[in-house]
Design an enzyme around this catalytic site. Structure first.
Site, mmCIF file in Angstrom:
data_model
loop_
_atom_site.group_PDB
_atom_site.id
_atom_site.type_symbol
_atom_site.label_atom_id
_atom_site.label_comp_id
_atom_site.label_asym_id
_atom_site.label_seq_id
_atom_site.Cartn_x
_atom_site.Cartn_y
_atom_site.Cartn_z
ATOM 1 N N CYS A 10 0.844 -1.192 0.000
ATOM 2 C CA CYS A 10 0.000 0.000 0.000
ATOM 3 C C CYS A 10 0.884 1.249 0.000
ATOM 4 O O CYS A 10 2.100 1.163 0.101
ATOM 5 C CB CYS A 10 -0.914 0.006 1.221
ATOM 6 S SG CYS A 10 -0.021 -0.107 2.774
ATOM 7 N N CYS A 13 3.461 1.671 2.750
ATOM 8 C CA CYS A 13 4.658 0.847 2.692
ATOM 9 C C CYS A 13 5.697 1.473 1.758
ATOM 10 O O CYS A 13 6.888 1.460 2.048
ATOM 11 C CB CYS A 13 4.320 -0.556 2.194
ATOM 12 S SG CYS A 13 2.849 -1.223 2.934
#
Lengths: 78, 358
Positions: A10, A13
């Site tokens: 995502c 991250c």
């Protein structure tokens, strides 16, 4: 030094990975950064909230995106 | 280093002066927030009706005023709520929640999971690792599902916004919270009874926990918590502003153009199918709790029955395609379908109940 970024890929991250890279460059460390997206492996570290930062197989942070300075702090202060 | 420690230059200064200097910025922010909130309506009254000369009762005038006033009101409310909720939640963590739920029997644990689902800091991108973490550490499947249902269903943004809609107040906000918790508790319990664990992808049960979980709340200072709150406000507003604008525009259009008797006739208290249609429409629609609020407000003003309205709102926020796709990684299609059906049935029942009693 071996750094792992745990998370399913995502936005958070990617941000954490970018900041970790920046911190490594700023500190002039010799470190390898690896993204771990495999769920069983992530949970294997005892992590339930992503993104998480693992340094030399030890979880040092999970569930939030730190600033570059905070990452640098986590990398040096162990 | 502690972030809330006084800076070196302040050391030795009288304690009250240090306290005052530290309290200064937060107090200024709170006062500015209150001033902006209070000035919002008079300001747009002045601009739209007096300066632009639009008629208060005309569609264009009323619609433009609704749009401008609501955009600012919702942005202010959101910033305040998200900040407070994030700071409050920084005291709880998913790891602590799991420890609280581990090894408990179903039933009361479902209710506890629903309440914790509302209170725990949790982003849907962590839904899968959280699910595996819960199940792997022995939290029953149904209890885990109660947690995952309550988390998006009872939303702090929606609570405060419902409270803020004229004519709703504390009663509707409380009804929303109570019914959301009951739906999550009962749905999790039912799913725990009927769904065999073979409908969960097998790697979940093979996952083993090792290492020492990081407890996020342990090492946070007040400075960290405030910083977390500020970051969260910026992150959420950046993510949801398109939903918000579309929602407010739809609200303004309904507010001004939708014929009142049409909504009252089709979705008013007299139509027995209204909650069903509302849920069927709401499930595929995906919006944020904040984005749906202006629509709820406008539909209410145009005579939609309260139960139908709550059912519509809940089905929009509780069941979303992106979350289903994420959960598909750990739940097999049968369980995913049952999950959606049970939650939708719970929302539907709530709609009928409130239409009957309100």
């Amino acid at each position: 030094m071996h750094i792992k970024i745990l998370g399913s890929g995502c936005a958070n991250c990617h941000t954490l990975a970018a900041r970790a890279r920046e911190a490594v460059t700023n500190l002039g460390l010799d470190a390898e950064i690896e993204a771990v997206t495999d769920y069983p492996t992530i949970v294997g570290y005892g992590v339930m909230t992503t993104p998480a930062l693992v340094v030399d197989e030890r979880v040092v942070l999970s569930g939030r995106v730190p600033t570059t300075d905070q990452v640098a702090h986590l990398l040096t202060d162990r | 280093m502690r972030a809330d420690e006084p800076a070196g230059s302040l050391r030795g200064a009288p304690a009250w002066r240090t306290a005052a200097r530290r309290a200064g910025p937060p107090v200024t922010v709170v006062l500015a927030w209150c001033a902006a909130y209070l000035a919002n309506e008079p300001l747009w009254d002045l601009v739209v009706y007096d300066l632009l000369g639009l008629d208060r009762d005309s569609r264009v005038g009323g619609g433009i005023h609704f749009f401008l006033y609501d955009s600012i009101k919702i942005a202010l409310l959101l910033a305040g709520i998200i900040f407070l909720a994030t700071v409050a939640r920084s005291f709880l963590s998913l790891e602590r929640t799991r420890a609280l739920l581990g090894g408990r029997r179903e039933g009361a644990a479902n209710l506890a999971a629903a309440v914790l689902g509302v209170a725990t800091p949790f982003c849907s991108c962590s839904a899968v690792p959280a699910f595996i973490g819960f199940v792997a550490s022995g939290v029953p499947l149904g209890v885990t599902l109660s947690f995952l249902i309550a988390s998006p269903l009872v939303n702090e943004i929606a609570i405060v916004m419902l409270y803020g809609i004229p004519g709703f107040g504390i009663k509707i906000a409380a009804l929303y919270v109570a019914s959301g918790l009951i739906i999550a508790t009962v749905a999790g319990f039912v799913l725990g009874r009927i769904c065999p664990s073979r409908w969960v992808e097998s790697f979940v049960f093979q996952a083993t926990l090792r290492g020492v979980p990081v407890v996020a709340g342990q090492r946070l200072t007040w400075g960290d918590r405030v910083a977390l709150g500020r970051e969260e406000v910026a992150r959420v507003l950046r993510k949801i502003w398109p939903y918000l604008l579309v929602g407010i525009m739809a609200g303004a259009v309904i507010h001004s153009w939708a014929p009142e008797d049409l909504i009252a006739r089709w979705a008013g208290p007299d139509n027995p199918f209204a909650p069903l249609v509302a849920v069927l429409l709401g499930v595929p629609l995906y919006s944020n709790a904040a984005g749906i609020q202006p629509v709820v407000e406008a539909l209410h003003q145009n005579g939609m029955a309260m139960g139908t309205l709550l059912a519509f709102m809940m089905s929009v926020v509780a069941l979303s395609l992106p979350e289903m796709i994420l959960l598909r990684r750990v739940l097999k299609p049968q369980l995913l379908a049952t999950f959606a059906a049970v939650v939708a049935a719970g929302i539907l029942a709530t709609g009928y109940l409130f239409n009957a009693i309100l």
